[in-house]
Write a protein that holds these residues in place. Structure first.
Motif, PDB file in Angstrom:
ATOM      1  N   ALA A 115       1.371  10.163 -79.548  1.00  0.00           N
ATOM      2  CA  ALA A 115       1.009  10.864 -78.316  1.00  0.00           C
ATOM      3  C   ALA A 115       2.268  10.964 -77.471  1.00  0.00           C
ATOM      4  CB  ALA A 115      -0.064  10.084 -77.578  1.00  0.00           C
ATOM      5  N   VAL A 116       2.383  12.061 -76.724  1.00  0.00           N
ATOM      6  CA  VAL A 116       3.544  12.219 -75.846  1.00  0.00           C
ATOM      7  C   VAL A 116       3.084  12.029 -74.409  1.00  0.00           C
ATOM      8  CG1 VAL A 116       5.100  13.967 -74.912  1.00  0.00           C
ATOM      9  CG2 VAL A 116       4.922  13.669 -77.376  1.00  0.00           C
ATOM     10  N   THR A 117       3.759  11.151 -73.693  1.00  0.00           N
ATOM     11  CA  THR A 117       3.443  10.937 -72.283  1.00  0.00           C
ATOM     12  C   THR A 117       4.544  11.584 -71.444  1.00  0.00           C
ATOM     13  OG1 THR A 117       4.743   8.933 -72.126  1.00  0.00           O
ATOM     14  CG2 THR A 117       2.474   8.675 -72.882  1.00  0.00           C
ATOM     15  N   ALA A 118       4.371  11.560 -70.129  1.00  0.00           N
ATOM     16  CA  ALA A 118       5.403  12.142 -69.262  1.00  0.00           C
ATOM     17  C   ALA A 118       6.743  11.462 -69.522  1.00  0.00           C
ATOM     18  CB  ALA A 118       4.982  11.995 -67.806  1.00  0.00           C
ATOM     19  N   ALA A 119       6.713  10.182 -69.915  1.00  0.00           N
ATOM     20  CA  ALA A 119       7.962   9.424 -70.101  1.00  0.00           C
ATOM     21  C   ALA A 119       8.591   9.635 -71.478  1.00  0.00           C
ATOM     22  CB  ALA A 119       7.685   7.943 -69.891  1.00  0.00           C
ATOM     23  N   GLY A 120       7.829  10.023 -72.456  1.00  0.00           N
ATOM     24  CA  GLY A 120       8.405  10.179 -73.802  1.00  0.00           C
ATOM     25  C   GLY A 120       7.335  10.076 -74.868  1.00  0.00           C
ATOM     26  N   ALA A 121       7.728   9.603 -76.065  1.00  0.00           N
ATOM     27  CA  ALA A 121       6.786   9.509 -77.187  1.00  0.00           C
ATOM     28  C   ALA A 121       6.144   8.136 -77.192  1.00  0.00           C
ATOM     29  CB  ALA A 121       7.526   9.722 -78.502  1.00  0.00           C
ATOM     30  N   ALA A 122       4.833   8.092 -77.302  1.00  0.00           N
ATOM     31  CA  ALA A 122       4.170   6.789 -77.304  1.00  0.00           C
ATOM     32  C   ALA A 122       2.999   6.821 -78.251  1.00  0.00           C
ATOM     33  CB  ALA A 122       3.648   6.470 -75.904  1.00  0.00           C
ATOM     34  N   ARG A 173       3.543  25.267 -67.246  1.00  0.00           N
ATOM     35  CA  ARG A 173       2.891  24.329 -66.325  1.00  0.00           C
ATOM     36  C   ARG A 173       1.926  23.401 -67.079  1.00  0.00           C
ATOM     37  NH1 ARG A 173       0.101  28.029 -63.284  1.00  0.00           N
ATOM     38  NH2 ARG A 173       1.943  28.464 -62.036  1.00  0.00           N
ATOM     39  N   LEU A 174       1.255  23.948 -68.080  1.00  0.00           N
ATOM     40  CA  LEU A 174       0.253  23.156 -68.826  1.00  0.00           C
ATOM     41  C   LEU A 174       0.923  22.042 -69.624  1.00  0.00           C
ATOM     42  CD1 LEU A 174      -1.923  26.129 -70.145  1.00  0.00           C
ATOM     43  CD2 LEU A 174      -2.336  24.702 -68.133  1.00  0.00           C
ATOM     44  N   VAL A 175       2.105  22.342 -70.172  1.00  0.00           N
ATOM     45  CA  VAL A 175       2.821  21.358 -71.003  1.00  0.00           C
ATOM     46  C   VAL A 175       3.550  20.339 -70.118  1.00  0.00           C
ATOM     47  CG1 VAL A 175       4.692  21.147 -72.699  1.00  0.00           C
ATOM     48  CG2 VAL A 175       2.986  22.954 -72.943  1.00  0.00           C
ATOM     49  N   LEU A 176       3.911  20.766 -68.895  1.00  0.00           N
ATOM     50  CA  LEU A 176       4.616  19.850 -67.984  1.00  0.00           C
ATOM     51  C   LEU A 176       3.659  18.964 -67.189  1.00  0.00           C
ATOM     52  CD1 LEU A 176       7.497  22.050 -66.547  1.00  0.00           C
ATOM     53  CD2 LEU A 176       7.668  20.148 -68.170  1.00  0.00           C
ATOM     54  N   ASP A 177       2.378  19.325 -67.161  1.00  0.00           N
ATOM     55  CA  ASP A 177       1.386  18.542 -66.412  1.00  0.00           C
ATOM     56  C   ASP A 177       1.438  17.083 -66.879  1.00  0.00           C
ATOM     57  OD1 ASP A 177      -1.605  19.371 -64.956  1.00  0.00           O
ATOM     58  OD2 ASP A 177      -1.344  17.358 -65.811  1.00  0.00           O
ATOM     59  N   ARG A 178       1.307  16.147 -65.938  1.00  0.00           N
ATOM     60  CA  ARG A 178       1.420  14.737 -66.355  1.00  0.00           C
ATOM     61  C   ARG A 178       0.290  14.334 -67.316  1.00  0.00           C
ATOM     62  NH1 ARG A 178      -1.338  11.003 -63.607  1.00  0.00           N
ATOM     63  NH2 ARG A 178       0.235   9.390 -63.968  1.00  0.00           N
ATOM     64  N   ASP A 179      -0.813  15.090 -67.321  1.00  0.00           N
ATOM     65  CA  ASP A 179      -1.915  14.775 -68.252  1.00  0.00           C
ATOM     66  C   ASP A 179      -1.882  15.634 -69.519  1.00  0.00           C
ATOM     67  OD1 ASP A 179      -2.924  12.906 -66.488  1.00  0.00           O
ATOM     68  OD2 ASP A 179      -4.104  14.417 -65.403  1.00  0.00           O
ATOM     69  N   SER A 180      -0.785  16.381 -69.710  1.00  0.00           N
ATOM     70  CA  SER A 180      -0.705  17.260 -70.884  1.00  0.00           C
ATOM     71  C   SER A 180      -0.986  16.486 -72.167  1.00  0.00           C
ATOM     72  CB  SER A 180       0.706  17.868 -70.943  1.00  0.00           C
ATOM     73  OG  SER A 180       1.116  18.030 -72.282  1.00  0.00           O
ATOM     74  N   ASP A 181      -1.796  17.092 -73.025  1.00  0.00           N
ATOM     75  CA  ASP A 181      -2.148  16.455 -74.304  1.00  0.00           C
ATOM     76  C   ASP A 181      -1.156  16.948 -75.371  1.00  0.00           C
ATOM     77  OD1 ASP A 181      -3.495  15.229 -76.411  1.00  0.00           O
ATOM     78  OD2 ASP A 181      -4.972  16.846 -76.591  1.00  0.00           O
ATOM     79  N   SER A 182       0.077  16.460 -75.265  1.00  0.00           N
ATOM     80  CA  SER A 182       1.105  16.852 -76.227  1.00  0.00           C
ATOM     81  C   SER A 182       1.314  15.736 -77.239  1.00  0.00           C
ATOM     82  CB  SER A 182       2.416  17.169 -75.495  1.00  0.00           C
ATOM     83  OG  SER A 182       2.243  18.313 -74.683  1.00  0.00           O
ATOM     84  N   MET A 183       1.898  16.083 -78.383  1.00  0.00           N
ATOM     85  CA  MET A 183       2.074  15.106 -79.467  1.00  0.00           C
ATOM     86  C   MET A 183       3.393  15.331 -80.162  1.00  0.00           C
ATOM     87  SD  MET A 183      -1.436  15.401 -81.528  1.00  0.00           S
ATOM     88  CE  MET A 183      -2.930  15.578 -80.612  1.00  0.00           C
ATOM     89  N   LEU A 184       3.825  14.298 -80.873  1.00  0.00           N
ATOM     90  CA  LEU A 184       5.010  14.426 -81.716  1.00  0.00           C
ATOM     91  C   LEU A 184       4.630  13.946 -83.117  1.00  0.00           C
ATOM     92  CD1 LEU A 184       8.066  15.162 -81.204  1.00  0.00           C
ATOM     93  CD2 LEU A 184       8.501  12.736 -81.485  1.00  0.00           C
ATOM     94  N   ARG A 185       5.018  14.731 -84.100  1.00  0.00           N
ATOM     95  CA  ARG A 185       4.697  14.366 -85.480  1.00  0.00           C
ATOM     96  C   ARG A 185       5.997  14.295 -86.261  1.00  0.00           C
ATOM     97  NH1 ARG A 185      -0.476  15.810 -88.149  1.00  0.00           N
ATOM     98  NH2 ARG A 185      -0.208  14.467 -89.917  1.00  0.00           N
ATOM     99  N   VAL A 186       6.221  13.194 -86.961  1.00  0.00           N
ATOM    100  CA  VAL A 186       7.404  13.052 -87.813  1.00  0.00           C
ATOM    101  C   VAL A 186       6.881  12.985 -89.250  1.00  0.00           C
ATOM    102  CG1 VAL A 186       9.521  11.755 -88.216  1.00  0.00           C
ATOM    103  CG2 VAL A 186       8.433  11.651 -85.967  1.00  0.00           C
TER     104      VAL A 186
END
Ligand code: GA4
Length: 333
Positions: A115-122, A173-186
């Motif tokens: 999961a990606v948080t405002a601070a980075g990958a978590a 704006r949607l991706v920068l929102d602090r609650d954005s549901d973004s992810m990182l996949r390796v």
């Protein structure tokens, strides 16, 4: 470690008729973010999203030394003994091997999903993965997330500009929102010992707004063109590849195309790819943007839904399913 039965391995190997060789190479549209002509870049981005839902970004500003560190850290993680990688196992977030999602999909791949948080990958709080990967990997992932999110937002602003929308930040704006549901996949696709082509990651569209992919120099990514034919995407370690996701197809009322893609493994070398998925906050209501609906004589192709609603339904599907059909409308309101 996941041990597959013979039948399960057969699901990963393609049927004989498709085994031959990769499809012809794609002519991938290219957009140089550093060319200095934002209007031309915006037009090129919009055309690529309409025609293919896929393009390549150069002049992106993500430093080569960060990409080299990321690639090395990912290779080091996947080279760990299996029992150490299994300590990071989790579903959906964490490490997994061969099993994709929760609905029986299999691929010749092992991966970390974060999961990606405002601070980075978590990893998701409390998941088994939290803290399991080496700390140097964590630091480079955080740095990478900050850089790739910045570049993603530049691309999203160009998309809005290319569509002629007054609000250039309507997507970013949607991706920068602090609650954005973004992810990182390796993803790590081990070399296939078999001579046949194996399915690394089966065909699918991405649910989110945008996916931004970077890989090492091993090929394998394939996309479909509008007529349904498959083409292969030559690898390019200096560029990023951008996919339109389902949510952006909805927001643009179908004008941008969520591209169907897959990864096939036939290479003697491992393929490592890192994908940033930019998603909206779970509460966000998604519907075709009014300005774009008006241009189509008021025809709204999708009903409104929240990202949470869409995700809940998407995570119950099989990878290859069309996840948007239950949100389509025939109405012309
Ligand atoms: C496809 C895009 C992303 O990799 C992903 C995948 C997710 C998963 O691996 O858990 C899903 C898949 C993806 C779509 C349908 C569901 C969910 C596997 C699956 C069968 C992380 C995502 O967001 O959707």
């Amino acid at each position: 470690m996941v041990v597959l039965t013979k039948g399960e391995l057969e699901q990963i190997a393609l049927p004989a008729v498709q085994r031959a060789s990769p499809p012809p190479p794609a002519a991938v549209p290219e957009v140089d973010l550093a060319a200095g002509d934002a209007a031309a870049a915006a037009r090129a981005v919009a055309k690529a999203c309409e025609d293919h839902g896929f393009f390549k970004v150069t002049g992106h500003g993500v430093p080569p030394h960060l990409l080299a560190r990321l690639e090395a850290a990912a290779a080091a993680f996947f080279a760990l003994p299996q029992r150490e990688k299994d300590r990071a196992a989790g579903c959906p977030f964490g490490y997994a091997s061969k099993r994709i999602g929760a609905n029986g999909d299999l691929g010749w791949v092992e991966y970390l999903l974060l999961a990606v948080t405002a601070a980075g990958a978590a990893a998701a709080p409390g998941s088994a993965c939290e803290g399991a990967e080496p700390s140097c990997f964590r630091a480079v992932l955080d740095e990478y997330v900050a850089a790739v999110r910045r570049m993603t937002c530049t691309v999203l602003q160009l998309m809005a500009q290319g569509l002629g929308l007054d609000d250039r930040d309507v997507f970013s704006r949607l991706v920068l929102d602090r609650d954005s549901d973004s992810m990182l996949r390796v993803n790590h696709y081990p070399p296939a010992a078999e001579t046949r082509r194996l399915t690394g990651f089966g065909e699918h569209t991405d649910p989110q707004i945008i996916s931004v992919l970077r890989s090492n120099d091993a090929s394998g990514l394939e996309i479909t063109l509008r007529d349904g034919t498959w083409v292969s995407v030559p690898s390019d370690t200096e560029s990023f590849f951008v996919n339109v996701g389902d949510a952006l197809q909805v927001l643009t009322n179908g004008r941008f195309r969520s591209v169907r893609h897959r990864v096939m493994v036939s290479s003697a070398r491992p393929r490592v790819s890192v994908i940033f998925f930019g998603g909206p906050p779970p509460r966000e209501r998604l519907a075709p943007l009014p300005g774009l609906v008006d241009r189509e004589g008021g025809r709204r192709r999708y009903r409104e839904f929240t990202w949470r609603e869409y995700k809940n339904s998407a995570y119950r599907t099989k990878l290859a399913d069309n996840r948007l059909c239950s949100f389509e409308t025939m109405a012309t309101s």
